[in-house]
Enzyme design. Structure first.
Site, PDB file in Angstrom:
ATOM      1  N   LYS A 146       0.779  -1.219  -0.074  1.00 27.09           N
ATOM      2  CA  LYS A 146       0.025  -0.073  -0.081  1.00 27.09           C
ATOM      3  C   LYS A 146       0.870   1.262   0.020  1.00 27.09           C
ATOM      4  CE  LYS A 146      -1.713   3.215   2.079  1.00 27.09           C
ATOM      5  NZ  LYS A 146      -1.684   4.428   1.765  1.00 27.09           N
ATOM      6  N   PRO A 147       1.020   1.947  -1.373  1.00 21.98           N
ATOM      7  CA  PRO A 147       1.995   3.013  -1.087  1.00 21.98           C
ATOM      8  C   PRO A 147       1.285   4.369  -0.834  1.00 21.98           C
ATOM      9  CG  PRO A 147       1.261   2.721  -3.502  1.00 21.98           C
ATOM     10  CD  PRO A 147       0.591   1.410  -2.478  1.00 21.98           C
ATOM     11  N   ALA A 148       2.232   5.377  -0.393  1.00 18.59           N
ATOM     12  CA  ALA A 148       1.496   6.423   0.037  1.00 18.59           C
ATOM     13  C   ALA A 148       0.759   7.137  -1.265  1.00 18.59           C
ATOM     14  CB  ALA A 148       2.627   7.434   0.390  1.00 18.59           C
ATOM     15  N   GLY A 164       7.115   5.245   8.019  1.00 17.23           N
ATOM     16  CA  GLY A 164       6.156   6.394   8.134  1.00 17.23           C
ATOM     17  C   GLY A 164       6.312   7.025   9.390  1.00 17.23           C
ATOM     18  N   SER A 165       5.332   7.758   9.656  1.00 16.83           N
ATOM     19  CA  SER A 165       5.368   8.430  10.877  1.00 16.83           C
ATOM     20  C   SER A 165       5.120   8.005  11.984  1.00 16.83           C
ATOM     21  CB  SER A 165       4.021   9.918  10.900  1.00 16.83           C
ATOM     22  OG  SER A 165       2.861   9.106  10.891  1.00 16.83           O
ATOM     23  N   THR A 166       5.770   8.549  13.126  1.00 15.83           N
ATOM     24  CA  THR A 166       5.946   7.633  14.507  1.00 15.83           C
ATOM     25  C   THR A 166       4.315   7.545  14.934  1.00 15.83           C
ATOM     26  OG1 THR A 166       7.570   8.453  14.834  1.00 15.83           O
ATOM     27  CG2 THR A 166       6.448   7.697  16.953  1.00 15.83           C
ATOM     28  N   GLU A 172       9.740   1.330  10.743  1.00 12.78           N
ATOM     29  CA  GLU A 172      10.776   2.572  10.487  1.00 12.78           C
ATOM     30  C   GLU A 172       9.905   3.714  10.332  1.00 12.78           C
ATOM     31  OE1 GLU A 172      13.804   1.625  10.221  1.00 12.78           O
ATOM     32  OE2 GLU A 172      13.726  -0.574   9.562  1.00 12.78           O
ATOM     33  N   ARG A 192      19.048  16.988   1.380  1.00  7.88           N
ATOM     34  CA  ARG A 192      18.779  15.754   0.555  1.00  7.88           C
ATOM     35  C   ARG A 192      17.274  15.660   0.562  1.00  7.88           C
ATOM     36  NH1 ARG A 192      19.014   9.889   0.965  1.00  7.88           N
ATOM     37  NH2 ARG A 192      19.395  10.359   3.158  1.00  7.88           N
ATOM     38  N   CYS A 221      13.836  10.342   6.986  1.00  6.59           N
ATOM     39  CA  CYS A 221      13.787  10.092   8.385  1.00  6.59           C
ATOM     40  C   CYS A 221      14.895  10.147   8.881  1.00  6.59           C
ATOM     41  CB  CYS A 221      12.905   8.821   8.423  1.00  6.59           C
ATOM     42  SG  CYS A 221      13.313   7.499   7.541  1.00  6.59           S
ATOM     43  N   GLU A 233      10.379  16.721  14.609  1.00  6.00           N
ATOM     44  CA  GLU A 233      11.072  16.268  13.470  1.00  6.00           C
ATOM     45  C   GLU A 233      10.615  17.241  12.496  1.00  6.00           C
ATOM     46  OE1 GLU A 233      10.332  12.481  11.781  1.00  6.00           O
ATOM     47  OE2 GLU A 233      12.205  12.246  11.171  1.00  6.00           O
TER      48      GLU A 233
HETATM   49  P1  ADP Z   1       3.210  11.281   6.396  1.00 10.26           P
HETATM   50  O1  ADP Z   1       2.559  11.950   7.453  1.00 10.26           O
HETATM   51  O2  ADP Z   1       4.388  11.745   5.913  1.00 10.26           O
HETATM   52  O3  ADP Z   1       2.233  11.286   5.187  1.00 10.26           O
HETATM   53  P2  ADP Z   1       2.117   8.933   7.462  1.00 10.26           P
HETATM   54  O4  ADP Z   1       2.824   8.128   8.476  1.00 10.26           O
HETATM   55  O5  ADP Z   1       0.904   9.671   7.558  1.00 10.26           O
HETATM   56  O6  ADP Z   1       3.267   9.800   6.986  1.00 10.26           O
HETATM   57  O7  ADP Z   1       2.131   7.953   6.089  1.00 10.26           O
HETATM   58  C1  ADP Z   1       3.037   6.891   5.837  1.00 10.26           C
HETATM   59  C2  ADP Z   1       1.931   5.839   5.020  1.00 10.26           C
HETATM   60  O8  ADP Z   1       0.897   5.345   6.082  1.00 10.26           O
HETATM   61  C3  ADP Z   1       1.115   6.202   3.733  1.00 10.26           C
HETATM   62  O9  ADP Z   1       1.210   5.096   3.139  1.00 10.26           O
HETATM   63  C4  ADP Z   1      -0.329   6.566   4.401  1.00 10.26           C
HETATM   64  O10 ADP Z   1      -1.192   6.326   3.346  1.00 10.26           O
HETATM   65  C5  ADP Z   1      -0.193   5.505   5.549  1.00 10.26           C
HETATM   66  N1  ADP Z   1      -1.321   5.955   6.524  1.00 10.26           N
HETATM   67  C6  ADP Z   1      -1.686   6.870   6.985  1.00 10.26           C
HETATM   68  N2  ADP Z   1      -2.376   6.925   8.182  1.00 10.26           N
HETATM   69  C7  ADP Z   1      -2.658   5.302   8.267  1.00 10.26           C
HETATM   70  C8  ADP Z   1      -3.293   4.810   9.192  1.00 10.26           C
HETATM   71  N3  ADP Z   1      -4.145   5.186  10.025  1.00 10.26           N
HETATM   72  N4  ADP Z   1      -3.187   3.344   9.142  1.00 10.26           N
HETATM   73  C9  ADP Z   1      -2.621   2.860   7.948  1.00 10.26           C
HETATM   74  N5  ADP Z   1      -1.684   3.502   7.270  1.00 10.26           N
HETATM   75  C10 ADP Z   1      -1.765   4.965   7.385  1.00 10.26           C
END
Ligand code: ADP
Length: 507
Positions: free
Chosen positions: A199-201, A255-257, A277, A305, A311, A409
């Site tokens: 599942k990409p962003a 992705g995010s914490t 990560e 960069r 991260c 961050e």
């Molecule tokens: P950013 O805030 O930098 O976009 P995220 O951690 O929100 O970082 O996003 C990283 C990935 O996690 C993306 O693929 C995003 O679609 C997915 N994502 C965001 N919210 C959720 C969630 N509640 N459950 C699962 N995946 C999520």
């Protein structure tokens, strides 16, 4: 699709989009890839993918929901039956073919990546090499996933330890490295004999689909590598299904914490394998003993960069007092040397931020710091003449611990500089955070090098080096920066379990 994406759609952008969608872009897809087929969402819903440099729409992809994802999980589950029983040599051969195609199509992959992420084309080309290298490595590593025969305490029993693939792995990836964050996970998973649902962003699905196209061409069997796409509104439901489905054996997330913590809780229900990560807040410490030029170059590489959106990016620059003034002068000159602009323009070294949320966050963090007494030696404001998402590469001094830039961050082109006196104080500030991904320091004192490397509370240390990632190394953090390691032979651990087989009653 966000309102923002609609608002910034301009005539000029449409023209650029046409140029982008040239007939040579055979990797550009507008469907998801499930069970070896290119499919729309069952609802037929879609969302637009935009270029952060100008807001132009560069693609439209399916906005899938849990019913679609269930189908992908089912496909991966069925494919696991046969994929797990292929030989390591067969899997390695297919991975090698995939790698070769990635190499042959590197320019196109880089163009797609720059268009959807905004990063300079030279950086996208670098990411292609880096992302490909994981498939290269794991094509070889597949054949080295060996078990053990252990000395038995009883002559009548033989003790074997075998390694088996865990099953279906769900891979949830971010937008900052649209290629490498997929290959780093998928390479290890497929080598181990797992099948995957990626599942990409939502900001960068096109690179993921381009990789799926190449996987198809490489002969990756149906259902082994699936890519499902969805917009942000569906991400939490889709994520929840991936974490709770009985048919998914493990989840790997970058992705995010904040999101990592949600997934950790969701995975607890089924005691799922989990790799995380997460955010970094990396310290970069320059000691008086440092080579100034090396320290400045390392800072530029680590901090700027991908416009600071990594991260492992240096988030807090901690500079010892004697070298402080010269370092600030030299770093200012280097930052002024960056060329901001569209990623596809020659010579550009700093692109836009990825989206409006990120732009707003960076703007708010700088404003908070300036309001509380920080000084912008370079930059310090948006660059609207270039586009809505551009922010000037910035250096802030007089930063104090009550400022948000000190504690959070930044994920943007903002260098925040703090002065310290003693080595002890520098290490204390460096470690004063809940994050522990990467840390950097610059020193020419060999005793200091080993002392400080040991004391830094992080999973990865760069000594006199700002770029530390490569496929051969184990990437990962401690504290709230995550669980597990990616890359290297350790990356395989996430996707295998040890099975103890006792053969008894032997004569
Ligand atoms: P950013 O805030 O930098 O976009 P995220 O951690 O929100 O970082 O996003 C990283 C990935 O996690 C993306 O693929 C995003 O679609 C997915 N994502 C965001 N919210 C959720 C969630 N509640 N459950 C699962 N995946 C999520």
């Amino acid at each position: 699709m966000s309102v923002y994406k609609l608002n910034v759609f301009t005539c000029r952008a449409v023209w650029k989009c046409k140029a982008f969608s040239s007939r040579n872009m055979h990797l550009l897809q507008d469907k998801a890839f499930v069970n070896g087929r290119w499919i729309a969402a069952a609802s037929n819903n879609t969302f637009q993918v935009t270029n952060p440099a100008d807001g132009c729409v560069i693609g439209v992809v399916p906005d899938m929901n849990t019913a679609d994802v269930q189908q992908a999980i089912g496909a991966a589950k069925s494919a696991f039956d046969s994929w797990q029983n292929t030989t390591a040599k067969e899997r390695g051969k297919i991975l090698r073919k995939w790698f070769d195609l990635m190499e042959q199509n590197g320019d196109e992959l880089a163009k797609i990546m720059t268009a959807e992420s905004g990063k300079p084309i030279t950086e996208s080309k670098g990411e292609v090499v880096y992302g490909n290298s994981f498939i290269d490595l794991y094509a070889e590593e597949a054949r080295r996933i060996n078990g053990e025969i252990i000395q038995s305490p009883m002559p009548s029993k033989k003790i074997l330890i075998e390694r088996q693939p865990i099953g279906v792995a769900a891979l949830i990836t971010p937008w900052n490295f649209p290629h490498a964050m997929i290959t780093r996970k998928a390479g290890a998973a497929l080598a181990a004999g797992c099948t995957v649902v990626v599942k990409p962003a939502e900001d960068t699905p096109l690179t993921a689909l381009a990789l799926a196209k190449l996987a198809e061409e490489a002969g990756v069997p149906q259902g082994v590598f699936n890519v499902i796409t969805c917009d942000r509104q569906n991400a939490s439901d889709v994520g929840n299904l991936l974490c709770t489905s009985d048919d998914v054996a493990g989840v790997s997330f970058t992705g995010s914490t904040a999101v990592g913590k949600i997934l950790y809780k969701q995975c607890a229900q089924g005691i799922k394998r989990l790799g995380l990560e997460l955010g970094g807040n990396a310290p970069l410490v320059v000691f008086d003993s440092a080579n100034l030029a090396v320290a400045v170059n390392g800072t530029m590489a680590s901090k700027f960069r991908n416009c600071g959106q990594t991260c492992v990016s240096a988030n807090r620059l901690l500079i010892q007092s004697k070298i402080y003034d010269t370092y600030v002068d030299e770093l200012s000159k280097a930052i002024k040397g960056l060329k901001q602009g569209r990623g596809d323009e020659a010579g550009v070294t700093a692109g836009p931020l990825i989206n409006k949320a990120q732009f707003d966050k960076v703007s708010a963090l700088v404003k908070d710091a300036l309001d509380k007494g920080a000084k912008a030696v370079v930059g310090g404001k948006p660059a609207p003449q270039l586009g809505d998402l551009f922010y000037e590469p910035t250096m802030l001094v007089n930063v104090t611990s009550d400022m948000r830039v000190y504690n959070e961050e930044v994920f943007g082109p903002i260098a925040t500089v703090l002065k310290f006196e003693t080595e002890e104080e520098g290490i204390k500030i460096a470690n004063s955070t809940n994050s522990g991904l990467a840390g950097y320091f610059f020193s020419e004192d060999v005793n200091q090098i080993f002392r400080v490397a040991r004391k830094m509370e992080v999973g990865m240390v760069g000594v006199n080096e700002g770029l530390i990632s490569c496929a051969e190394a184990a990437f990962g953090g401690i504290k709230e920066s995550g669980l597990g390691r990616e890359g290297s032979h350790h990356g395989i651990e996430e996707y295998t379990y040890y099975k103890y087989v006792c053969v008894g009653n032997l004569n």
